[in-house]
Design a protein around this motif. Structure first.
Motif, PDB file in Angstrom:
ATOM      1  N   VAL A 199      34.287 -28.239  -2.456  1.00  0.00           N
ATOM      2  CA  VAL A 199      34.336 -29.556  -3.096  1.00  0.00           C
ATOM      3  C   VAL A 199      33.786 -30.621  -2.156  1.00  0.00           C
ATOM      4  O   VAL A 199      33.057 -31.531  -2.582  1.00  0.00           O
ATOM      5  CB  VAL A 199      35.780 -29.893  -3.523  1.00  0.00           C
ATOM      6  CG1 VAL A 199      35.859 -31.319  -4.063  1.00  0.00           C
ATOM      7  CG2 VAL A 199      36.272 -28.909  -4.584  1.00  0.00           C
ATOM      8  N   LEU A 200      34.107 -30.510  -0.859  1.00  0.00           N
ATOM      9  CA  LEU A 200      33.597 -31.477   0.114  1.00  0.00           C
ATOM     10  C   LEU A 200      32.075 -31.423   0.199  1.00  0.00           C
ATOM     11  O   LEU A 200      31.405 -32.463   0.225  1.00  0.00           O
ATOM     12  CB  LEU A 200      34.223 -31.202   1.482  1.00  0.00           C
ATOM     13  CG  LEU A 200      33.786 -32.123   2.627  1.00  0.00           C
ATOM     14  CD1 LEU A 200      34.170 -33.568   2.333  1.00  0.00           C
ATOM     15  CD2 LEU A 200      34.405 -31.660   3.947  1.00  0.00           C
ATOM     16  N   ALA A 201      31.505 -30.212   0.244  1.00  0.00           N
ATOM     17  CA  ALA A 201      30.052 -30.071   0.310  1.00  0.00           C
ATOM     18  C   ALA A 201      29.392 -30.637  -0.943  1.00  0.00           C
ATOM     19  O   ALA A 201      28.391 -31.370  -0.862  1.00  0.00           O
ATOM     20  CB  ALA A 201      29.678 -28.599   0.497  1.00  0.00           C
ATOM     21  N   LEU A 202      29.960 -30.319  -2.106  1.00  0.00           N
ATOM     22  CA  LEU A 202      29.416 -30.856  -3.349  1.00  0.00           C
ATOM     23  C   LEU A 202      29.593 -32.371  -3.418  1.00  0.00           C
ATOM     24  O   LEU A 202      28.719 -33.090  -3.921  1.00  0.00           O
ATOM     25  CB  LEU A 202      30.089 -30.184  -4.546  1.00  0.00           C
ATOM     26  CG  LEU A 202      29.771 -28.694  -4.744  1.00  0.00           C
ATOM     27  CD1 LEU A 202      30.617 -28.113  -5.866  1.00  0.00           C
ATOM     28  CD2 LEU A 202      28.286 -28.495  -5.047  1.00  0.00           C
ATOM     29  N   GLY A 203      30.737 -32.843  -2.915  1.00  0.00           N
ATOM     30  CA  GLY A 203      30.984 -34.279  -2.905  1.00  0.00           C
ATOM     31  C   GLY A 203      29.987 -35.018  -2.039  1.00  0.00           C
ATOM     32  O   GLY A 203      29.526 -36.118  -2.396  1.00  0.00           O
ATOM     33  N   LEU A 204      29.627 -34.425  -0.901  1.00  0.00           N
ATOM     34  CA  LEU A 204      28.640 -35.042  -0.031  1.00  0.00           C
ATOM     35  C   LEU A 204      27.295 -35.160  -0.737  1.00  0.00           C
ATOM     36  O   LEU A 204      26.670 -36.229  -0.749  1.00  0.00           O
ATOM     37  CB  LEU A 204      28.505 -34.223   1.257  1.00  0.00           C
ATOM     38  CG  LEU A 204      27.418 -34.655   2.245  1.00  0.00           C
ATOM     39  CD1 LEU A 204      27.621 -36.108   2.652  1.00  0.00           C
ATOM     40  CD2 LEU A 204      27.428 -33.747   3.473  1.00  0.00           C
ATOM     41  N   GLY A 205      26.850 -34.071  -1.336  1.00  0.00           N
ATOM     42  CA  GLY A 205      25.586 -34.116  -2.067  1.00  0.00           C
ATOM     43  C   GLY A 205      25.636 -35.075  -3.236  1.00  0.00           C
ATOM     44  O   GLY A 205      24.679 -35.821  -3.501  1.00  0.00           O
ATOM     45  N   TYR A 206      26.775 -35.100  -3.946  1.00  0.00           N
ATOM     46  CA  TYR A 206      26.920 -35.976  -5.105  1.00  0.00           C
ATOM     47  C   TYR A 206      26.873 -37.447  -4.693  1.00  0.00           C
ATOM     48  O   TYR A 206      26.193 -38.267  -5.328  1.00  0.00           O
ATOM     49  CB  TYR A 206      28.244 -35.663  -5.804  1.00  0.00           C
ATOM     50  CG  TYR A 206      28.526 -36.513  -7.020  1.00  0.00           C
ATOM     51  CD1 TYR A 206      27.944 -36.232  -8.251  1.00  0.00           C
ATOM     52  CD2 TYR A 206      29.392 -37.603  -6.931  1.00  0.00           C
ATOM     53  CE1 TYR A 206      28.206 -37.020  -9.365  1.00  0.00           C
ATOM     54  CE2 TYR A 206      29.659 -38.388  -8.034  1.00  0.00           C
ATOM     55  CZ  TYR A 206      29.068 -38.095  -9.247  1.00  0.00           C
ATOM     56  OH  TYR A 206      29.331 -38.880 -10.338  1.00  0.00           O
ATOM     57  N   MET A 207      27.589 -37.802  -3.609  1.00  0.00           N
ATOM     58  CA  MET A 207      27.649 -39.203  -3.210  1.00  0.00           C
ATOM     59  C   MET A 207      26.333 -39.694  -2.624  1.00  0.00           C
ATOM     60  O   MET A 207      26.043 -40.894  -2.667  1.00  0.00           O
ATOM     61  CB  MET A 207      28.783 -39.420  -2.207  1.00  0.00           C
ATOM     62  CG  MET A 207      30.171 -39.240  -2.809  1.00  0.00           C
ATOM     63  SD  MET A 207      30.462 -40.156  -4.350  1.00  0.00           S
ATOM     64  CE  MET A 207      30.294 -41.851  -3.788  1.00  0.00           C
ATOM     65  N   LEU A 208      25.511 -38.788  -2.085  1.00  0.00           N
ATOM     66  CA  LEU A 208      24.183 -39.200  -1.621  1.00  0.00           C
ATOM     67  C   LEU A 208      23.348 -39.726  -2.785  1.00  0.00           C
ATOM     68  O   LEU A 208      22.486 -40.597  -2.613  1.00  0.00           O
ATOM     69  CB  LEU A 208      23.467 -38.029  -0.953  1.00  0.00           C
ATOM     70  CG  LEU A 208      23.970 -37.648   0.455  1.00  0.00           C
ATOM     71  CD1 LEU A 208      23.305 -36.355   0.914  1.00  0.00           C
ATOM     72  CD2 LEU A 208      23.689 -38.780   1.447  1.00  0.00           C
ATOM     73  N   VAL A 209      23.613 -39.192  -3.972  1.00  0.00           N
ATOM     74  CA  VAL A 209      22.922 -39.667  -5.175  1.00  0.00           C
ATOM     75  C   VAL A 209      23.671 -40.828  -5.808  1.00  0.00           C
ATOM     76  O   VAL A 209      23.089 -41.861  -6.152  1.00  0.00           O
ATOM     77  CB  VAL A 209      22.761 -38.515  -6.183  1.00  0.00           C
ATOM     78  CG1 VAL A 209      22.126 -39.031  -7.476  1.00  0.00           C
ATOM     79  CG2 VAL A 209      21.934 -37.384  -5.589  1.00  0.00           C
TER      80      VAL A 209
END
Length: 622
Positions: free
Chosen positions: A185-195
């Protein structure tokens, strides 16, 4: 439906309604539950008090103390300074380091406290980069919520789920049971918040942020890793407001006690400190209402009104105006300090003005300025009412400011200036605090002792190494949270005993049972997530955990994936600003609207739902 179940359901609906309006406070509602359950004949007094003997309630209390030890030794603030240095001028690097740092610290410390510590760090970074803080603030709150998915002790719902499993005779969870899912979830959250950062904080937010504290003096936020006292004065536009006035022999103030003064009402003048014998005395740094003024005393005042009032004040009260040396506060920084304090939504100061709040009488501090939505209130008046999310600039002794850090129910101390390092109560004990934390985590991971014993050992070590004293330890515990948990545990037992749990399970099975266990997990996740948007995630976990365990038994499946689904869903409070305290904390500094959280949080909640349905059965077979 039997009569007892009907009574429990009515009581549950009443509690949910009171939780939503937050009147009375949630811990008071929980106490009412403890009283009403025996009076209604649903359970005995001993059973109603069962929550206070739950080991996880003691564990959560011990973790508050461990977190206070880390705060008193400056570890959390040092991490913030490191982040500021490492981020440089890169938005991407700042966002990545921010999420990693908050998730790591939040896995063992309260996420609310961590987010509060990082808010000023993010504001400073955003100012230095020349971008709107709204591009980062939601990342801060999201990573605080994700930190609750990292370890067993990272958030109370995780421990409540573990407790429910053990009560039903199942194997409990380990320290890192949640970590694989949390890392994904943290890895996906990082990618998501970059967008998603590009969807937030347009030019309007940026302009507000850049002008928020300038008051014609240039940039309000310092470029370095920590603000200084002079930065506070510039940021809040306080130049020219501080004055030193000596009491002449015939001054009508001689012989009066501070509580008898009417300087605030008549002249808009607030007594910040009193000089005696040419220096700021420790005793007089936090003047109390009973302090009697003497001839020759020098009043350090903060004048809220125009300069003409100063001349009238000196004339009427027979005061001699003295020079205010440049850098006065910096020179006296070992005696007197400043701090930015945020008012959380449940603060007792909400709706009060400065006289009603009586901060000087209660805490030895004076409010000298207020910031609302990152904008200093230039027309701030003593009769102006405080609102949730207001940031107060308070002045007083460092001792008084440190005491305020322990009043978590009413205040969150956001920023301490760089000068505070010289008077930090336990700054030199930081290595020992880290050692105590490492021993606690090691014991929890190894399973050599129960988690609660490991946490209590860490508390004892913190005390033995003088990282924290007994007074600070007791005051650091957020008792309303413990009372809330202790009150909801017997409620869950009442639902189970009267058939409420079976009724909820039957509803889920009838609606989704034929679709398969993964769909049931998804349905359980959605129900839990929706409930936690309106009431405490801890209370939600206490209520939903027995339903998850019973649902697994009914499906002849392992209870672990169902229980972990409830815990993960309880931390998925991304979609509204009122769903979690960390969202409320960043609402003002980020310049967000309600719809911003819906726009960004709802899609990410769907991402977490997908992760849960796909990965939980892989790590914890059905």
């Amino acid at each position: 439906m039997n009569t007892e179940l009907l009574l429990v359901l009515v009581l549950l609906c009443a509690c949910v309604g009171l939780f939503i309006v937050n009147k009375p406070r949630m811990d008071v509602v929980a106490l009412c539950v403890i009283v009403l359950l025996p009076l209604l004949g649903i359970m005995s007094v001993q059973e109603a008090l069962l929550g206070f003997s739950d080991s996880n309630v003691v564990l959560i209390g011990a973790l508050f103390i461990v977190g206070e030890g880390l705060s008193r030794t400056g570890i959390s603030y040092r991490v913030g300074d490191w982040l500021l240095r490492r981020a440089g001028n890169s938005e991407t690097r700042l966002l990545a380091l921010l999420m990693l740092a908050v998730a790591a610290l939040g896995s063992v410390i309260s996420s609310t406290g961590i987010v509060a510590i990082f808010i000023p760090v993010v504001l400073s970074c955003a100012s230095r980069m020349g971008v709107a803080p709204g591009r980062f603030m939601m990342t801060l709150s999201f990573s605080g919520l994700i930190s609750g998915m990292m370890t067993l002790v990272s958030t109370p719902p995780n421990m409540m789920v573990d407790s429910a499993l053990r009560r039903e005779g199942h194997e409990g969870l380990s320290f890192f049971s949640y970590t694989p899912i949390g890392l994904v979830v943290l890895a996906l959250g990082l990618g998501y918040m970059l967008v998603a950062r590009h969807w937030l904080a347009g030019e309007k937010h940026a302009e507000a942020s850049s002008s928020g504290g300038s008051s014609g003096t240039g940039s309000a936020v310092p470029r370095g890793p920590a603000k200084r006292l002079d930065d506070f004065i510039r940021e809040y536009g306080l130049e020219g407001r501080a004055h030193r006035l000596r009491l002449k022999i015939h001054s009508p103030l001689v012989g009066l006690k501070l509580r008898e003064l009417t300087l605030r009402q008549e002249f808009g003048a607030n007594v910040v400190a009193v000089e005696r014998r040419g220096r700021l005395s420790d005793e007089l740094c936090e003047p109390n209402s009973g302090l009697e003024l003497r001839e020759g005393d020098v009043l350090l005042i903060d004048l809220f009104r125009a300069g003409a009032e100063l001349r009238r004040l000196c004339q009427v009260m027979s005061l001699e105006m003295l020079d205010m040396p440049e850098g006065y506060f910096t020179d006296e920084s070992r005696e007197i300090g400043m701090a930015e304090v945020l008012l959380p939504p449940d603060s007792a100061l909400i709706g009060k003005n400065v006289p009603e709040a009586a901060l000087r009488r209660r805490y030895g501090l004076n409010v000298v300025a207020v910031r609302r939505n990152r904008q200093p209130l230039g027309s701030f008046a003593l009769d102006q009412r405080f609102r949730a999310g207001d940031t107060l600039l308070v002045v007083g002794s460092w001792k008084a400011i440190r005491r305020l850090q322990r009043r978590l129910e009413d205040f969150l101390v956001l920023t301490l200036p760089a000068e505070s390092a010289a008077v930090a109560p336990a700054l030199s004990r930081a290595p020992y605090a880290l050692l105590s934390l490492g021993i606690m985590v090691g014991l929890m991971v190894s399973g050599l002792v129960p988690n609660v014993i490991a946490a209590l050992i860490a508390c004892l070590l913190m005390g033995a190494f003088r990282c924290i004293d007994l007074s600070s330890a007791y005051k650091s515990i957020h008792w309303p949270s413990l009372v809330l948990i202790a009150g909801m545990i017997p409620f869950a037992l009442a639902l189970e005993r009267t058939g409420g749990v079976d009724m909820a399970v039957n509803g889920l099975v009838n609606a989704l049972g034929e679709a398969g266990p993964r769909v049931l997990l998804g349905g359980l996740f959605v129900v839990t997530m929706l409930i936690t948007l309106f009431i405490s995630n801890t209370a939600t976990a206490v209520l939903m955990a027995p339903i998850a365990v019973t649902l697994a038994t009914r499906m002849d499946a392992s209870p672990l994936p169902f229980a972990i689904t409830v815990a993960l869903a309880a931390s998925t409070a991304f979609s509204t600003p009122v769903a979690s305290p960390v969202n409320m904390l960043v609402l003002g500094p980020g310049g967000y609207r309600f719809i911003d959280f819906v726009k960004v949080g709802l899609p990410f909640s769907a991402v977490v739902l997908a992760v849960c349905v796909l990965l939980v059965p892989l790590f914890f077979p059905l």
